[in-house]
Design an enzyme around this catalytic site. Structure first.
Site, PDB file in Angstrom:
ATOM      1  CG  ASN A  19      25.088 -15.132 -52.972  1.00  0.00           C
ATOM      2  OD1 ASN A  19      26.043 -14.907 -53.657  1.00  0.00           O
ATOM      3  ND2 ASN A  19      25.108 -15.090 -51.828  1.00  0.00           N
ATOM      4  CG  HIS A  69      25.542 -23.592 -49.391  1.00  0.00           C
ATOM      5  ND1 HIS A  69      26.427 -22.493 -48.969  1.00  0.00           N
ATOM      6  CD2 HIS A  69      24.799 -23.982 -48.312  1.00  0.00           C
ATOM      7  CE1 HIS A  69      26.060 -22.040 -47.690  1.00  0.00           C
ATOM      8  NE2 HIS A  69      25.367 -23.070 -47.318  1.00  0.00           N
ATOM      9  NE  ARG A 114      28.569 -10.004 -50.492  1.00  0.00           N
ATOM     10  CZ  ARG A 114      28.042 -11.052 -50.068  1.00  0.00           C
ATOM     11  NH1 ARG A 114      27.426 -11.747 -50.698  1.00  0.00           N
ATOM     12  NH2 ARG A 114      28.468 -11.541 -48.603  1.00  0.00           N
ATOM     13  CG  HIS A 160      29.717 -14.857 -52.074  1.00  0.00           C
ATOM     14  ND1 HIS A 160      28.560 -15.246 -52.444  1.00  0.00           N
ATOM     15  CD2 HIS A 160      30.419 -15.743 -51.585  1.00  0.00           C
ATOM     16  CE1 HIS A 160      28.495 -16.624 -52.066  1.00  0.00           C
ATOM     17  NE2 HIS A 160      29.669 -16.936 -51.211  1.00  0.00           N
ATOM     18  CG  HIS A 170      27.868  -9.729 -45.016  1.00  0.00           C
ATOM     19  ND1 HIS A 170      26.887  -9.670 -45.895  1.00  0.00           N
ATOM     20  CD2 HIS A 170      28.360 -10.884 -44.925  1.00  0.00           C
ATOM     21  CE1 HIS A 170      26.547 -10.791 -46.379  1.00  0.00           C
ATOM     22  NE2 HIS A 170      27.371 -11.540 -45.642  1.00  0.00           N
ATOM     23  CG  HIS A 184      31.332 -23.512 -47.884  1.00  0.00           C
ATOM     24  ND1 HIS A 184      30.243 -24.580 -47.929  1.00  0.00           N
ATOM     25  CD2 HIS A 184      30.695 -22.401 -48.345  1.00  0.00           C
ATOM     26  CE1 HIS A 184      29.257 -24.022 -48.556  1.00  0.00           C
ATOM     27  NE2 HIS A 184      29.459 -22.813 -48.565  1.00  0.00           N
ATOM     28  CG  HIS A 229      33.235 -20.366 -52.251  1.00  0.00           C
ATOM     29  ND1 HIS A 229      32.874 -21.304 -51.875  1.00  0.00           N
ATOM     30  CD2 HIS A 229      32.222 -19.336 -52.411  1.00  0.00           C
ATOM     31  CE1 HIS A 229      31.685 -21.052 -51.083  1.00  0.00           C
ATOM     32  NE2 HIS A 229      31.205 -20.090 -51.596  1.00  0.00           N
ATOM     33  CG  ASP A 275      31.996 -18.699 -48.438  1.00  0.00           C
ATOM     34  OD1 ASP A 275      31.550 -17.848 -49.528  1.00  0.00           O
ATOM     35  OD2 ASP A 275      31.411 -19.471 -47.819  1.00  0.00           O
TER      36      ASP A 275
HETATM   37  O1  DOR Z   1      28.347 -17.311 -44.833  1.00  0.00           O
HETATM   38  C1  DOR Z   1      27.945 -17.327 -46.252  1.00  0.00           C
HETATM   39  N1  DOR Z   1      27.831 -16.360 -46.761  1.00  0.00           N
HETATM   40  N2  DOR Z   1      27.593 -18.404 -46.834  1.00  0.00           N
HETATM   41  C2  DOR Z   1      26.879 -18.444 -47.811  1.00  0.00           C
HETATM   42  O2  DOR Z   1      26.485 -19.313 -48.498  1.00  0.00           O
HETATM   43  C3  DOR Z   1      26.883 -16.903 -48.547  1.00  0.00           C
HETATM   44  C4  DOR Z   1      27.846 -15.795 -48.159  1.00  0.00           C
HETATM   45  C5  DOR Z   1      27.136 -14.825 -48.578  1.00  0.00           C
HETATM   46  O3  DOR Z   1      27.148 -14.509 -49.774  1.00  0.00           O
HETATM   47  O4  DOR Z   1      27.234 -13.718 -47.833  1.00  0.00           O
HETATM   48 ZN    ZN Z   2      29.758 -18.900 -50.788  1.00  0.00          ZN
END
Ligand code: DOR
Ligand code: ZN
Length: 444
Positions: A98, A183, A68, A66, A311, A236, A64, A307
């Protein structure tokens, strides 16, 4: 034991975490695979590494993450994200859809695989995002090489992916044969309660996205999956209430917990970290964290997933709820959990179960996630005594919710298919990560 070929590498005298427990032995590697486990004496080897005093674990599989890329590479990209993985002892990563654009077609999946080639420090696979438009195609696309399966967002989080209409959900569950990663937050309830998110008050995040949001979505999805014969992986899990739903659904549903849901709780995390603690589903009260620990010890949790959702600080500095949800976690998964081992809250064998055996079983990974003959020599060498402070200032997003925490137990080297990729906190060699292979891709 005799060997047709000299070993490319022998790791001597490490305490190895075999599937049945800890044993001190040598690991011989040929062509990137574990070729011998035992006392190898003076067997010919191109390289010998003395691992005495270290523990050797199967490289972690983080299902899990991300990364980017494409589209949001100011937060992270495949090179920077996979570097964090290698340094953290994570040798396989399954990446979420995503991105921008979201990974919703075979062509976009192929694009991610080619972006990863020659830039990725670890092996990888990519999830396809479920949308109203691609449901009928997913049955074929989920079997494509390099695909980790389908990711379903029942509630909207970061990005635009969302599928919550019951008829469409039924079709999706009917169509997909592989395990669907979910999710679970109830979109209608999220929208109804949005006003509870008070400006500049991140501690209202778990009030807005409350327990019932998570519970309702998980309940509805488990019922549908049971009716349709689908298999789910509930990402999660964040509430005590959802755990009660999971227990009778073990035959078709697996579960993930994140380190942050185990180790951080409200209101303290919001007071100390503000929006850095903001994620979806939210970090909640200690009652839930305690229940998650209980579930983990009871065998109800299959995987620890990070997860990893970086950011930038500037983005996180926007006043809540304009601040984005998510926190990084790839480089801290292993040290955070080794620190729990040091504190007596977790056995090293459990850590291996939750970060290697578990994800491999849940997703049907081929020849990874175990120290066993013929398996890929994806290995992490850890020093259970080493104490070090978390410092994420050198990462692309530049922060970690655990910055400044002193932890005991750190990875000191990582091997990907027999090649060193990290040693003493530095990358070594080349980014030669390849797509992970799955049983599901073989199904007719
Ligand atoms: O907190 C989160 N951030 N939950 C998510 O489902 C997506 C993830 C993100 O991509 O920033
Ligand atoms: Zn996630």
């Amino acid at each position: 034991m005799s060997h047709a070929m000299p070993f490319q590498l022998v790791l001597r005298n490490g305490v190895c975490l075999l599937p049945w427990g800890k044993t001190q032995l040598d690991i011989g590697i040929v062509e990137g695979k574990i070729a011998a486990l035992g006392q190898l004496g003076q067997a010919p080897a191109a390289e010998v590494f003395d691992a005495a005093g270290l523990h050797i674990l199967p490289g972690l599989i983080d299902s899990h993450v991300h990364w980017r890329e494409p589209g949001l590479t100011h937060k992270e990209d495949m090179a920077s994200g996979s570097a964090q993985a290698a340094l953290g002892g994570v040798t396989s990563v399954f990446e979420m859809p995503n991105t921008s654009p979201p990974t919703t077609t075979a062509a976009l999946l192929a694009q991610k695989l080619s972006l990863a080639m020659g830039r990725c420090w670890v092996d990888h696979a990519f999830f396809l995002g479920a949308t109203a438009d691609n449901i009928s195609s997913l049955r074929e696309w989920e079997k494509l090489p390099g695909c980790a399966g389908v990711k379903l967002f029942l509630g909207s989080s970061t990005g635009s992916l969302l599928l919550n209409e019951e008829g469409l959900l039924s079709q999706l569950l009917q169509n997909c044969r592989r395990r669907i990663a979910c999710h679970c937050e109830d979109e209608n309830r999220l929208m109804q309660r949005k006003a509870l998110a008070q400006t500049a008050q991140p501690q209202t995040h778990p009030l807005w996205r409350d327990e019932a949001c998570a519970f309702g979505a998980t309940q509805k999805l488990l019922e549908l999956a049971k009716a349709k014969g689908a298999r789910l992986h509930i990402l999660h899990v964040s509430t005590e209430e959802e755990l009660a739903l999971l227990q009778p659904a073990r035959a078709f549903a697996t579960a993930e917990v994140t380190p942050q849901h185990l180790l951080l709780s409200a209101p303290e995390c919001y007071e100390r970290l503000g929006t850095l603690a903001q994620m979806n589903p939210p970090l909640r009260s200690p009652r839930h964290a305690q229940a998650l620990w209980g579930a983990l010890h009871g065998g109800l949790v299959d995987c620890l997933g990070t997860d990893h959702a970086p950011h930038t600080r500037e983005e996180k500095a926007k006043p809540y709820p304009l601040s984005p949800s998510g926190m990084p976690g790839l480089s801290t998964l292993l040290p955070l959990m080794l620190n729990q081992v040091a504190q007596g809250n977790l056995k090293l064998e459990q850590l291996v179960e939750l970060t290697a055996h578990g994800p491999a079983r849940v997703f049907g990974v081929r020849s990874k996630g175990r120290l066993a003959l013929g398996y890929d020599a994806d290995l992490v060498l850890v020093d259970l005594e080493k104490k070090q402070t978390v410092d994420a200032s050198h990462t692309r997003c530049g922060w970690n919710a655990f910055d400044g925490h002193s932890l005991q137990g750190w990875p000191v080297a990582t091997l990907l298919r027999g090649q060193w990729v990290a040693r003493e906190g530095k990358l070594v060699g080349q980014p030669e990560g390849k797509p992970v292979e799955f049983e599901g891709a073989l199904m007719g």
